[in-house]
Scaffold this motif. Structure first.
Motif, short mmCIF file in Angstrom:
data_model
loop_
_atom_site.label_atom_id
_atom_site.label_comp_id
_atom_site.label_asym_id
_atom_site.label_seq_id
_atom_site.Cartn_x
_atom_site.Cartn_y
_atom_site.Cartn_z
N VAL A 235 5.10 10.64 -1.66
CA VAL A 235 5.36 10.49 0.29
C VAL A 235 5.64 8.94 -0.54
CG1 VAL A 235 2.74 10.03 -0.03
CG2 VAL A 235 4.61 10.19 2.14
N MET A 236 7.05 8.89 0.84
CA MET A 236 7.11 7.68 0.57
C MET A 236 6.67 6.76 1.72
SD MET A 236 10.78 5.15 0.66
CE MET A 236 11.62 6.29 2.09
N SER A 237 6.03 5.39 1.57
CA SER A 237 5.53 4.65 2.86
C SER A 237 6.11 3.56 3.58
CB SER A 237 3.42 4.51 2.52
OG SER A 237 3.53 3.34 3.48
N LYS A 238 6.14 3.04 4.55
CA LYS A 238 7.51 1.65 5.13
C LYS A 238 6.46 0.04 4.47
CE LYS A 238 6.13 1.18 9.43
NZ LYS A 238 4.41 1.53 9.70
N SER A 239 4.91 0.55 3.98
CA SER A 239 4.27 -0.94 3.67
C SER A 239 3.20 -0.69 2.99
CB SER A 239 3.80 -1.03 4.81
OG SER A 239 3.20 -0.93 5.29
N ILE A 240 2.71 -1.85 2.23
CA ILE A 240 1.21 -0.88 1.33
C ILE A 240 0.31 -1.17 2.47
CG2 ILE A 240 0.94 -3.71 1.03
CD1 ILE A 240 -0.09 -1.01 -1.65
N ASN A 241 -0.01 -1.63 3.75
CA ASN A 241 -0.56 -1.16 4.34
C ASN A 241 -0.55 0.40 5.14
OD1 ASN A 241 -2.89 -3.98 4.55
ND2 ASN A 241 -0.31 -4.72 4.72
N ASP A 242 0.31 0.92 4.99
CA ASP A 242 0.67 1.98 5.87
C ASP A 242 -0.24 2.71 4.29
OD1 ASP A 242 1.66 1.18 8.45
OD2 ASP A 242 3.74 1.16 7.83
N ALA A 243 0.66 2.52 2.66
CA ALA A 243 0.06 3.37 1.98
C ALA A 243 -1.59 3.34 1.62
CB ALA A 243 0.63 2.94 0.87
N LEU A 244 -1.99 2.64 2.24
CA LEU A 244 -3.69 2.05 2.07
C LEU A 244 -3.95 3.02 2.85
CD1 LEU A 244 -4.04 -1.41 0.68
CD2 LEU A 244 -3.10 0.65 -1.33
N ASP A 245 -3.64 3.34 3.84
CA ASP A 245 -4.32 3.71 5.20
C ASP A 245 -4.13 4.90 4.93
OD1 ASP A 245 -4.91 1.68 6.41
OD2 ASP A 245 -3.60 1.47 7.95
N PHE A 246 -3.84 5.77 3.95
CA PHE A 246 -3.53 7.31 3.64
C PHE A 246 -4.96 7.03 3.35
CE2 PHE A 246 1.64 7.13 3.67
CZ PHE A 246 1.62 8.23 4.28
N LEU A 247 -5.42 5.87 2.38
CA LEU A 247 -6.30 6.99 1.53
C LEU A 247 -7.68 6.30 2.61
CD1 LEU A 247 -5.37 5.01 -2.09
CD2 LEU A 247 -5.09 7.48 -1.21
N LEU A 248 -7.59 5.36 3.35
CA LEU A 248 -8.76 4.96 5.13
C LEU A 248 -8.69 6.00 5.67
CD1 LEU A 248 -8.45 1.13 3.61
CD2 LEU A 248 -10.30 2.49 3.33
N LYS A 249 -7.82 6.63 5.87
CA LYS A 249 -7.51 7.87 7.35
C LYS A 249 -6.95 8.71 6.61
CE LYS A 249 -7.10 3.56 9.98
NZ LYS A 249 -6.15 2.47 10.19
N PRO A 250 -7.56 10.04 5.82
CA PRO A 250 -6.67 10.98 4.92
C PRO A 250 -5.27 12.07 6.72
CG PRO A 250 -8.85 10.29 3.96
CD PRO A 250 -8.95 9.43 5.25
N ASP A 251 -6.80 12.10 7.27
CA ASP A 251 -5.17 13.04 8.39
C ASP A 251 -3.72 12.32 8.09
OD1 ASP A 251 -7.74 14.35 8.60
OD2 ASP A 251 -8.56 13.50 11.28
N ARG A 252 -3.81 11.19 8.40
CA ARG A 252 -2.19 10.68 8.45
C ARG A 252 -1.53 11.41 6.95
NH1 ARG A 252 -2.08 4.54 9.79
NH2 ARG A 252 -2.88 4.38 11.71
N LEU A 253 -1.88 11.08 5.60
CA LEU A 253 -1.21 11.68 4.83
C LEU A 253 -1.30 13.61 4.81
CD1 LEU A 253 -0.58 10.74 1.44
CD2 LEU A 253 -2.90 11.87 0.55
N ILE A 254 -2.60 14.19 5.53
CA ILE A 254 -2.65 16.07 5.54
C ILE A 254 -1.65 16.04 6.04
CG2 ILE A 254 -4.45 17.23 6.57
CD1 ILE A 254 -6.46 15.50 4.90
N ALA A 255 -1.15 15.59 7.54
CA ALA A 255 -0.39 15.44 8.53
C ALA A 255 0.98 15.43 7.43
CB ALA A 255 -0.07 14.87 9.32
N THR A 256 1.36 14.91 6.74
CA THR A 256 2.53 14.45 5.83
C THR A 256 2.64 15.79 5.57
OG1 THR A 256 2.77 12.34 6.70
CG2 THR A 256 4.48 13.41 5.37
N LEU A 257 2.24 15.95 3.92
CA LEU A 257 2.36 16.43 3.29
C LEU A 257 1.73 17.69 3.09
CD1 LEU A 257 1.44 13.97 0.18
CD2 LEU A 257 3.16 14.52 1.25
N ARG A 258 0.66 18.68 4.14
CA ARG A 258 0.61 20.22 4.32
C ARG A 258 2.06 21.40 3.98
NH1 ARG A 258 -3.11 20.40 8.97
NH2 ARG A 258 -3.65 22.62 7.77
N ARG A 259 1.24 21.77 3.71
CA ARG A 259 2.41 23.24 3.47
C ARG A 259 2.30 24.12 4.78
NH1 ARG A 259 4.13 21.14 -1.47
NH2 ARG A 259 4.32 18.99 -1.57
#
Ligand SMILES: [Mg+2]
Length: 156
Positions: free
Chosen positions: A132-156
């Protein structure tokens, strides 16, 4: 450990966060605002390792207040050196974040690879080898602190 179950994709059981420094955690050798706080919060759940060529010679000072391990690369093939660190930690247990060409293989072999596109840009080879690509490091670290964002992007 940070556990993230992404429906139709995989169950991530992440024990190590492996990070590039310049262009990812830092711009012009200086740590990006908000990063120290997020990393110290994440360090309660996951071991943090920063791997860098330390182009600007600032990494020790900038990471002084952060609970992390530091690996400074020697000369030679940095693509291989970075990927080797991830493999030694256990690829399936690693999330890695980077931006440069020398990050492409560590992003590819990690269970989760996040490429950041910030002021120093991102190598296209790293973009295509990340999960996955992220527009900033703070958004990237938030993927781990708020995993629902990552799930929404990567779910199949
Ligand atoms: Mg970089």
């Amino acid at each position: 450990m940070i556990k993230i179950n992404i429906p139709g994709y995989r169950l991530l059981e992440l024990e190590y966060l492996v990070l590039d420094f310049n262009g990812t955690l830092a711009v012009d050798g200086k740590l990006i605002g908000g990063v120290a706080e997020s990393l110290n919060e994440l360090s309660k759940h996951i071991k943090i390792k920063v791997i860098t060529a330390d182009t600007f010679g600032t990494v020790r000072k900038e990471l002084n207040s952060i609970d992390c391990e530091l690996a400074i690369l020697g000369n030679g093939n940095q693509v291989k050196q970075k990927a080797r660190v991830v493999k030694q930690l256990g690829s399936k247990r690693c999330v890695s974040i980077g931006n440069g060409f020398n990050d492409w293989k560590m992003l590819k072999v990690s269970a989760l690879g996040i490429v950041t596109l910030q002021d120093e840009g991102a190598a296209t080879k790293s973009i295509v080898n990340a999960s996955v690509m992220s527009k900033s490091i703070n958004d990237a670290l938030d993927f781990l602190l708020k995993p629902d964002r990552l799930i929404a992007t990567l779910r199949r």
